[in-house]
Design a protein around this motif. Structure first.
Motif, short mmCIF file in Angstrom:
data_model
loop_
_atom_site.label_atom_id
_atom_site.label_comp_id
_atom_site.label_asym_id
_atom_site.label_seq_id
_atom_site.Cartn_x
_atom_site.Cartn_y
_atom_site.Cartn_z
N LEU A 298 0.81 -1.21 0.00
CA LEU A 298 0.00 0.00 0.00
C LEU A 298 0.84 1.27 0.00
O LEU A 298 0.35 2.35 -0.24
N GLY B 78 -11.04 -3.38 3.44
CA GLY B 78 -11.29 -4.22 2.27
C GLY B 78 -12.73 -4.66 2.20
O GLY B 78 -13.33 -4.73 1.12
N THR C 264 -3.59 -10.15 0.41
CA THR C 264 -3.72 -10.40 1.84
C THR C 264 -2.51 -9.86 2.59
O THR C 264 -1.41 -9.76 2.04
N THR C 265 -2.74 -9.52 3.83
CA THR C 265 -1.64 -9.24 4.73
C THR C 265 -1.13 -10.57 5.28
O THR C 265 -1.72 -11.62 5.04
N GLY D 118 -9.03 0.13 8.04
CA GLY D 118 -9.52 -1.10 8.67
C GLY D 118 -10.17 -0.83 10.02
O GLY D 118 -10.26 0.30 10.48
N GLU E 279 -7.85 -2.26 3.59
CA GLU E 279 -7.32 -3.47 4.20
C GLU E 279 -8.18 -3.89 5.37
O GLU E 279 -8.72 -3.06 6.09
N SER E 280 -8.36 -5.21 5.55
CA SER E 280 -9.16 -5.77 6.62
C SER E 280 -10.60 -5.22 6.51
O SER E 280 -11.23 -5.37 5.47
N GLU F 37 -3.40 -12.23 8.86
CA GLU F 37 -4.47 -11.32 9.30
C GLU F 37 -5.27 -11.95 10.43
O GLU F 37 -5.75 -13.08 10.33
N MET G 215 -7.56 -5.88 0.28
CA MET G 215 -6.50 -6.60 0.99
C MET G 215 -7.06 -7.15 2.29
O MET G 215 -7.56 -6.39 3.12
N SER G 216 -7.03 -8.47 2.44
CA SER G 216 -7.49 -9.13 3.67
C SER G 216 -8.90 -8.66 4.06
O SER G 216 -9.19 -8.49 5.23
#
Length: 363
Positions: free
Chosen positions: A11, A204, A324-325, A118, A200-201, A328, A226-227
């Motif tokens: 990112l 996302g 993905t991270t 997130g 993300e998370s 997670e 992402m995740s």
């Protein structure tokens, strides 16, 4: 629908909180008024620009115009959420619909990247992810704060038309912010016809949700998740049940539902947690499904939940990148120590014949 799968998406955000540097930015005109910003690590940063005014449980409305030049030189308030330290109203408030813009050239026409933080629809702030580093990659970066948890997703629609949209106002905030981008970002050097939403998370998950919201159609053109593939299994029946359970916990009947607007946030949040436990159940962190105070599929604002099994048809032409991270939500298996053999047994469910190879990669 174009799709690309990645093991990792960088990112390119700065870590930690950005500090202001000396210098001035260009004054930029928006539909609400003029703004100035600060210099952050070689970029022009406009922080805490209001993009909507809000009334509790109501859809967002445009902000009132201001005269003169508004100094947007510090982070705006995050939405109300559980915190382990006292916070001022400037730091945390129900009036939280603010956004940030980072750019290096207000005369350009750069791609726009619209970041959703997130926090699982429950907590978080754009302050976690300052966008200077990414803005140096020849894009304009926008990030937002919006309503979350019980303020963003309490479904009171069984109480009448006034509260028809209360279960989704948190995501309607995000749509309002995208409309702000459409109307104003060209003056910051961004191209409103080239907007990528990414997060993300929980962020996302918000990206996937926007891909199922008709009001967001045409406001973005690409997406990155992402995740954020956790399944939101809220149904309209579940969120209506939860909304009525909250009123019961507060001792408010439907005829007097407006009394809920005078309940303090702390009392409201606590009632929401009790109501979840008494009705649809409290979600355990780490489970692959999410329910409770989150987006509600109502057939109008939100057509369906994302990833069940896909997205709304109107997003079929949106290129989507999924990544993905690392691990997670798997922090030390929530402090439960296990042996290698116990880990192998659990991993077999996912990796089957590749389990030993997976373990070897980490040991």
């Amino acid at each position: 629908m174009k799709r690309m799968t990645l093991s990792l998406i960088s990112l390119l955000f700065a870590t930690g909180l950005a500090m202001a540097q000396e210098g001035s930015t260009a004054v930029v005109s928006t539909k609400s008024g003029k703004v100035s910003g600060i210099i952050q690590e070689g970029t022009m940063a406009y922080l805490g620009i209001p993009y909507a005014k809000v009334e509790r449980f109501m859809p967002p409305q445009p902000v009132k115009k201001w005269s003169g030049i508004r100094k947007c030189d510090h982070w705006g308030p995050m939405t109300m959420q559980q915190q382990n330290r006292p916070m001022t109203e400037d730091q945390m408030s129900e009036n939280c619909c603010v956004l940030n813009v980072w750019t290096t050239d207000v005369k350009a026409k750069k791609p726009v990247m619209f970041w959703l933080h997130g926090g699982g629809f429950d907590s978080g702030t754009s302050e976690w992810d300052p966008g200077m580093c990414l803005a140096k990659k020849d894009v304009v970066v926008v990030s937002i704060n919006h309503r979350l948890n019980i303020l963003g997703f309490l479904d009171l629609s069984t109480c009448g038309k006034k509260y028809k949209y209360s279960g989704n106002v948190g995501m309607l905030d995000a749509v309002q912010a995208l409309e702000w981008v459409r109307d104003n970002i060209a003056n910051f050097g961004g191209d409103p016809n080239n907007v990528t939403i990414f997060g993300e998370s929980g962020g996302g998950g918000k990206v996937g949700t926007l891909m199922c919201m008709p009001k967001a159609k045409g406001l973005f053109h690409k997406a990155i998740i992402m995740s954020g593939t956790i399944l939101n299994v809220n149904t309209k029946a579940m969120t209506e049940e939860l909304g009525e359970a909250v009123l019961k916990e507060l001792g408010i009947d439907k005829k007097h539902v407006d009394k809920i607007n005078k309940v303090s946030y702390q009392d409201l949040y606590a009632a929401g947690q009790r109501a979840m436990a008494a009705s649809i159940g409290t979600r355990r962190p780490g489970t692959p499904m999410m329910w409770g105070f989150g987006p509600t599929p109502d057939g109008e604002v939100l057509l369906k939940q994302p990833f069940q099994p896909d997205f709304a048809d109107f997003s079929d032409d949106i290129p989507l990148m999924i990544g993905t991270t690392f691990n997670e939500l798997q922090r030390a298996r929530y402090n439960q120590n296990i042996t290698l053999e116990q880990a192998r047994t659990e991993l077999l469910r996912t990796f089957d014949a590749e389990t030993d190879a997976y373990i070897s990669a980490f040991c």
